[in-house]
Structures are given as C-alpha cells and as structure tokens.
Design a protein around this motif. Structure first.
Motif: not given
Length: 270
Positions: A186-189, A170-172, A200-201
C-alpha cells in the motif's frame, strides 16, 4: 528457481533464470533498457500486455507498475542484458548536453527491435561480464553510448528520459481502478498517487467505503472471473495476471467469493 546475475556495475547486469518461470509485481524505480538473449517475458501493465522474445530490445519507463513473468524457452534459460538509466545519471547527462528537464509525453514501453547500432552496443557488453578487472569508467561510457543511440533513433525519447518529476497527488479512484491488479504494498500505491500511507488509507475509505485490502481482493477476483468467462484463459495464467502470488491461494479465494472453483467455471462453459 535458480537465478544468476553478473554485474559490470549495479546499473548493468546479465540476468539469467534457469527454472520454469519467475513472476514479480514491481514498480520500476529506474528506466530499464533490456536486450533479450534467450527466453520469453510477459509484461502486464494497465494499458496492455506485452510479450518479448529472443532478440527483442525495449525500454521500460520508471514509476510504472507491472507484472513481470519470465519463462525459459526452447530449452534455453531466460537471459537478458539489463541497463538501468537512473535519474541521477540522466540528470547529469542532460545537464552536460544542455537539454532542460521536460514534461513527459508518454510513459509507455518503447520497442527498438532489430536496430543494428543499439543491438551492437548491448551485445558488446557480454565480454565484460567475464572480466575481473574492467577498463576505467567503462559502464559510464556504455550507458552514454546507449542513450546517445536512443536519442538518435527516437525523437521523443527526451520527453521520457529528461523528465525528473516525482509523482504528484492524482485522482485516487481512477488510478486504483486502472492498477488494482498489481500486487504492490500500500505504501507504493500511496507514493504513486502522491500520498503518505495514512492519507492513502483515509482517502481510500472515503471513496470506496471499505479497506484497500478488501477492495483489491474483490476487484482481482472479478477480473479473474471475466478472464475465465470471456477470454477462456487457464487458471495458472489468470492467477498471476490479476495479482495473486500462488495458484492454491487464488483458487481458495475464488471459490470462497463465488461459490465454485475456477475449474468448475471453465468446465461449465459459462
């Protein structure tokens, strides 16, 4: 903090906090049906803050970020009956009743206060927590009863409970702007935005031109400043609601960022 829990199975428990309060930032892996026996809970989510007290019954949907703050109240501990409605159990249930998986319509907390059937179902669990030997299959029967009642009183509940999709990409930027106040790994995000930690990073730096940790700290401090100036909230309340774990670290970070402590800002009245 003194915490006690009694279980019928891992999906049905009686939870009790005796101390002043308990705070946690969590992602709900399963739907949770909760009945309040005593105490008070503040649930902070992106779309709003909810306050629950004795007698309240509510359902929290899975894959939602929230800050949970539990308080004893009126000299009584924070005590609740909690029923986890897992995806595996619900998938089997809906397969048997012939309802196909649905697309979720709304993933907001649902309230079922003062409904006699649902309250009776949850209240009937209390004696089982004191038993060493339980009737066979009792947990399955009680969860089936609760879900059957929910389906009879909430015409839209199938759109939530019969949805088994995992989060997609989805839109980060939009998601992080909405959910930065939750102190999640951060893994959850990454999971909730449909990304591995590495992706993600990488995507985060492309969008915000900084690291997630620095951006999250700044956003939380800016929200705290707004809460002090516009809402006149106390530091102890703001600290936990914006994603910090303890008041001393929050006050230090706030003063380092703005040049003055929260108490100084509140004393100035500006």
């Amino acid at each position: 903090m003194e915490y006690n829990a009694k279980y019928i199975t891992e999906d049905i428990k009686l939870s009790c906090y005796e101390d002043r309060f308990f705070k946690s930032d969590i992602m709900f892996e399963h739907h949770m049906l909760i009945w309040f026996i005593s105490g008070e809970t503040k649930v902070v989510q992106a779309e709003g803050t909810y306050l629950f007290n004795k007698g309240d019954i509510f359902l929290i949907p899975r894959n939602q970020l929230a800050t949970i703050i539990n308080y004893p109240k009126d000299g009584l501990p924070h005590k609740t009956v909690v029923m986890h409605l897992t995806a595996d159990w619900l998938c089997n249930y809906y397969d048997k009743v012939g309802v196909k998986p649905q697309t979720v319509v709304s993933a907001q907390i649902r309230h079922y206060n003062n409904h006699p059937l649902l309250e009776s179902c949850l209240q009937s669990l209390i004696p089982y927590f004191e038993m060493t030997e339980l009737p066979p299959n009792i947990a399955h029967l009680k969860i089936t009863e609760a879900v059957s009642i929910l389906r009879s009183i909430d015409p839209d509940i199938d759109s939530m409970l019969a949805n088994f999709e995992e989060p997609g990409k989805i839109d980060l930027a939009g998601y992080m702007e909405k959910n930065f106040m939750f102190n999640m790994p951060l893994e959850r995000f990454g999971y909730l935005t449909g990304r591995s930690l590495t992706t993600f990073k990488r995507d985060f730096r492309k969008i915000f031109d900084t690291t997630p940790q620095r951006w999250l700290t700044q956003k939380r401090l800016e929200l705290a400043h707004y809460q002090f100036v516009e809402k006149k909230k106390k530091p102890v309340d703001v600290c936990y609601e914006v994603g910090f774990e303890n008041l001393s670290h929050f006050s230090f970070a706030f003063k380092k960022h703005f040049g003055y402590a929260p108490t100084e800002l509140l004393a100035s009245g500006s």
